[in-house]
Design an enzyme around this catalytic site. Structure first.
Site, mmCIF file in Angstrom:
data_model
loop_
_atom_site.group_PDB
_atom_site.id
_atom_site.type_symbol
_atom_site.label_atom_id
_atom_site.label_comp_id
_atom_site.label_asym_id
_atom_site.label_seq_id
_atom_site.Cartn_x
_atom_site.Cartn_y
_atom_site.Cartn_z
ATOM 1 N N GLU A 1 0.789 -1.361 -0.102
ATOM 2 C CA GLU A 1 -0.026 -0.096 -0.261
ATOM 3 C C GLU A 1 0.737 1.299 0.085
ATOM 4 O O GLU A 1 0.621 2.187 -0.663
ATOM 5 C CB GLU A 1 -0.912 -0.084 1.096
ATOM 6 C CG GLU A 1 -1.873 -1.029 1.289
ATOM 7 C CD GLU A 1 -2.684 -1.369 -0.085
ATOM 8 O OE1 GLU A 1 -2.776 -0.485 -0.764
ATOM 9 O OE2 GLU A 1 -3.316 -2.487 -0.193
ATOM 10 N N HIS B 1 1.831 2.002 -3.287
ATOM 11 C CA HIS B 1 0.791 3.122 -4.192
ATOM 12 C C HIS B 1 1.114 4.718 -3.747
ATOM 13 O O HIS B 1 1.223 5.373 -4.526
ATOM 14 C CB HIS B 1 -0.607 2.804 -3.656
ATOM 15 C CG HIS B 1 -1.213 1.415 -4.351
ATOM 16 N ND1 HIS B 1 -0.645 1.001 -5.712
ATOM 17 C CD2 HIS B 1 -1.669 0.621 -3.744
ATOM 18 C CE1 HIS B 1 -1.254 -0.176 -6.041
ATOM 19 N NE2 HIS B 1 -1.777 -0.625 -4.776
HETATM 20 ZN ZN ZN Z 1 -2.684 -2.351 -4.276
#
Ligand code: ZN
Ligand code: CA
Ligand code: CA
Ligand code: CA
Ligand code: CA
Length: 675
Positions: free
Chosen positions: A214, A217
């Site tokens: 995460e 990102h």
């Molecule tokens: Zn992802």
């Protein structure tokens, strides 16, 4: 207190969805925020093209990232330990720095990025970088993301905000914002049992790699399967040349070669943090991914790693954290309220307070020692609120002067109320339009065949690209107290989807406390909203018979002199939604309108043990919640593809509760009484 046990028994056959679920809902974020993602992509790509030197050489050191972890819990094990949080920070550093001997020492590179739990908060107060808040937002759905920031957020240009929640809708493990996106959605959201390497984590996502993924990102990386195989291995897919193209997410830890357009044609890089493989499988970022992340840090996230910020957040290596005193802090769910209403105070005190002393002049109770008290204001005026928090090192006091203002409710207009949108002026008859983005909104339409007359209200979702944005028809305030008979709201609507996968949403919300809180009394999306076939051209109703009727009994609100109602469209870039023949009052008994059968039955009510829920729809990916009068979720259970479920509420305390049923296509709330 005795543990409350619930069982859900399926009376009908339940089909278990065997397809692999989406582990990360970043792609949904990307779709909703497509415009800002495209803009940020231009910034990142042009930096990478212009930069002759490798970007990390431009910086010449380590990029330190101060982190704050907001644990949003409901008082259970999801209020994870400091040690579990530290274990996640340790994994982030192992993975991003490719620490020798750790699980992050794979075939990848050192990204030169390091994470540090902040030692000072934005006010400069001493902290361990962990905020703990008990809140109903612990049950997280991605549309509530801005509410998490409103509850607790540290300046996202100075801190990476990581939220740890109890559950996430759809079984998602986490998601993150992209650089340059809306500030009130910046950061990472994670479910507690995939966060860190100890405590509540459950295999196969128990080695902290979901958070490595995460935060990837957040630094500007896409999934390795972004855009499938594509054609060009640099300009398509994840826009990283040295990650082999991947057609679909990989699960578990397969040996697979899903795309053959790479030269040489190699297997999918299932070890990459940006795939969906198990934690044990993941061990690498590539040099191309490092360069993209550093391009983000040199453009869209410049401020966070600057030495001045690293010193200010206590993340410089020389900083020795003293033990931290408590820092009292709180927030109310409303500060301008009507008399006789109840305000919920949410405690945000830092640094492990052990007790609280609240005072609420003008409120009942006038003092309290609870973590999150509810206070009713039966007196007009403007009032201070004070919280004294006590911890191991002493106390801290926060007084917010004139924080709560209590006014009398203004009597609304009498009902019945009718609007057919026939007159030229729009919006008519005391209606106000709420159009927060100043973009596409409700308008008057005279082209379609109306249910009534020659005009209706319409919103054009087909050209509305601000996905997720709400537009409301705010009806005038009503006084129901002088009305004899049972009040209803009825209206007609017409809608068609433009894509099988996506749908706009229609909600009707009602408030009896002058707008402090709203209850959802009607909800439709997808098949339950559509009145016409899915079409990519503008939907125009071609007969009076396509219009569906909404009918909601408002008898529960008959004693209020100020009832606020709004009809809300939440756009997903679908198609036209029309509303006509709005009526608030008794049901017209003309004999022409056959009432549609009620779509839900929850019985018996009052109940003492077994409650049955019956639906006319198949409930797809539905969640049943039982909520007490304080808004706390006392039970939640997922069901899928069934029309009937039963709940055993035998051991629930006597009182008033709300059963909330929410699925892909329906939202329904009913008040029940437990005897
Ligand atoms: Zn992802
Ligand atoms: Ca690639
Ligand atoms: Ca290949
Ligand atoms: Ca009309
Ligand atoms: Ca709008």
């Amino acid at each position: 207190m005795k543990k409350i046990l619930f069982t859900v028994i399926y009376l009908f056959c339940v089909l278990v969805n065997m397809a692999q679920t989406e582990l990360c809902s970043f792609d949904n974020y990307k779709r909703i925020n497509s415009i800002s993602v495209q803009q940020s992509e231009q910034t990142i790509s042009s930096y990478l093209q212009q930069s002759i030197l490798r970007t990390h050489l431009v910086h010449g050191g380590i990029f330190k990232i101060p982190v704050v972890v907001h644990v949003i819990h409901d008082g259970g094990v999801e209020n994870i330990s400091d040690a579990q949080i530290q274990s996640q920070i340790d994994v982030l550093n192992e993975d991003y720095r490719k620490i020798f001997g750790s699980n992050g020492f794979g075939n990848g590179v050192d990204t030169e990025i390091e994470f540090c739990l902040a030692k000072r908060n934005p006010d400069g107060d001493c902290t361990n970088g962990i905020v703990r808040i008990k809140s109903p937002l612990a049950y997280h759905d991605s549309y509530e993301r801005p509410m998490l920031s409103a509850l607790s957020s540290w300046d996202p240009t100075r801190y990476l905000n990581i939220y740890v929640v109890k559950t996430m809708a759809g079984g998602v493990l986490g998601y993150a914002s992209f650089p340059g996106g809306p500030p009130n959605q910046d950061g990472v959201v994670m479910v507690h049992n995939a966060f860190g390497t100890m405590g509540t984590v459950t295999p196969p996502y128990n080695q902290g790699r979901t958070c490595s993924h995460e935060s990837g990102h957040w630094f500007g990386l896409y999934h390795t399967f972004n855009g499938g195989c594509g054609v060009d291995t640099c300009a398509d897919g994840d826009l990283v040349c040295d990650t082999p193209p991947v057609v679909n997410p990989n699960f578990n830890c397969p040996v697979i070669n899903s795309c053959n357009n790479d030269m040489p044609d190699v297997n999918d890089q299932v070890e990459n943090y940006m795939d969906y493989t198990n934690d044990a499988c993941k061990s690498m970022f590539t040099a191309g991914q490092r360069d993209r992340m550093q391009a983000t840090l040199n453009t869209l996230r410049m401020g966070i790693w600057q030495p001045s910020n690293i010193t200010a957040t206590g993340c410089d290596s020389g900083f020795v954290s003293p033990p931290c005193n408590v820092v009292a802090d709180f927030i109310a769910n409303g500060t301008q309220i009507c008399i006789n209403n109840t305000v919920l105070f949410t405690n945000k005190t830092l640094n492990n307070a052990t007790s609280f002393q609240w005072s609420f002049p003008g409120g009942t109770p006038a003092t309290d020692t609870l973590l999150n008290p509810s206070v009713t204001y039966n007196t007009l005026g403007t009032f201070d609120v004070t919280l004294i928090a006590t911890g191991a090192l002493g106390t801290d006091t926060l007084t917010l002067p004139n924080y709560i203002t209590v006014t009398p409710p203004q009597a609304g207009q009498a009902i019945p109320y009718d609007e057919t949108f026939e007159q030229f002026a729009f919006p008519p008859n005391g209606i106000v339009i709420d159009n927060p983005d100043n973009g596409i909104t409700w308008e008057r339409d005279t082209i379609a065949i109306m249910f009534n007359g020659f005009a209706s209200a319409k919103i054009n979702n087909l050209i509305n690209t601000n996905y997720g944005q709400s537009d409301a028809l705010i009806l005038p305030d009503y006084d129901f107290t002088s009305f004899t008979g049972t009040p209803y709201i009825t209206f007609r609507w017409a809608y068609a989807k433009s894509d099988v996968n996506y749908s706009d949403e229609m909600l009707v919300l009602l408030s009896t406390n002058c707008g402090l809180t709203y209850t959802q009394i009607f909800y439709r999306t997808g098949a339950s909203l559509a009145t016409g076939a899915t079409q990519t051209t503008p939907y125009i109703p071609d007969s009076t018979t396509v219009w569906k009727k909404a009918k909601v009994n408002l008898n529960a609100y008959a004693s209020f002199i100020n009832v606020k109602i709004k009809i809300v469209n939440v756009t997903d870039g679908g198609n036209n939604l029309y509303v006509d023949s709005l009526h608030i009052g008794s049901i017209l008994s003309s004999g022409i309108e056959e009432e549609s059968k009620d779509e839900f039955h929850i019985f018996p009510n009052p109940a003492s043990d077994i409650i049955t829920i019956q639906s006319n729809f198949d409930l797809k990916n539905a969640e049943i919640k039982i909520i007490n009068v304080l808004g706390e979720v006392v039970f939640s259970q997922n069901i899928n593809k069934t029309k009937t479920a039963t709940l055993n509420v035998e051991e629930l305390k006597s009182g008033i509760y709300f059963i909330q049923l929410k699925s892909e296509n329906i939202f329904y709330t009913q008040k029940i009484i437990k005897q």
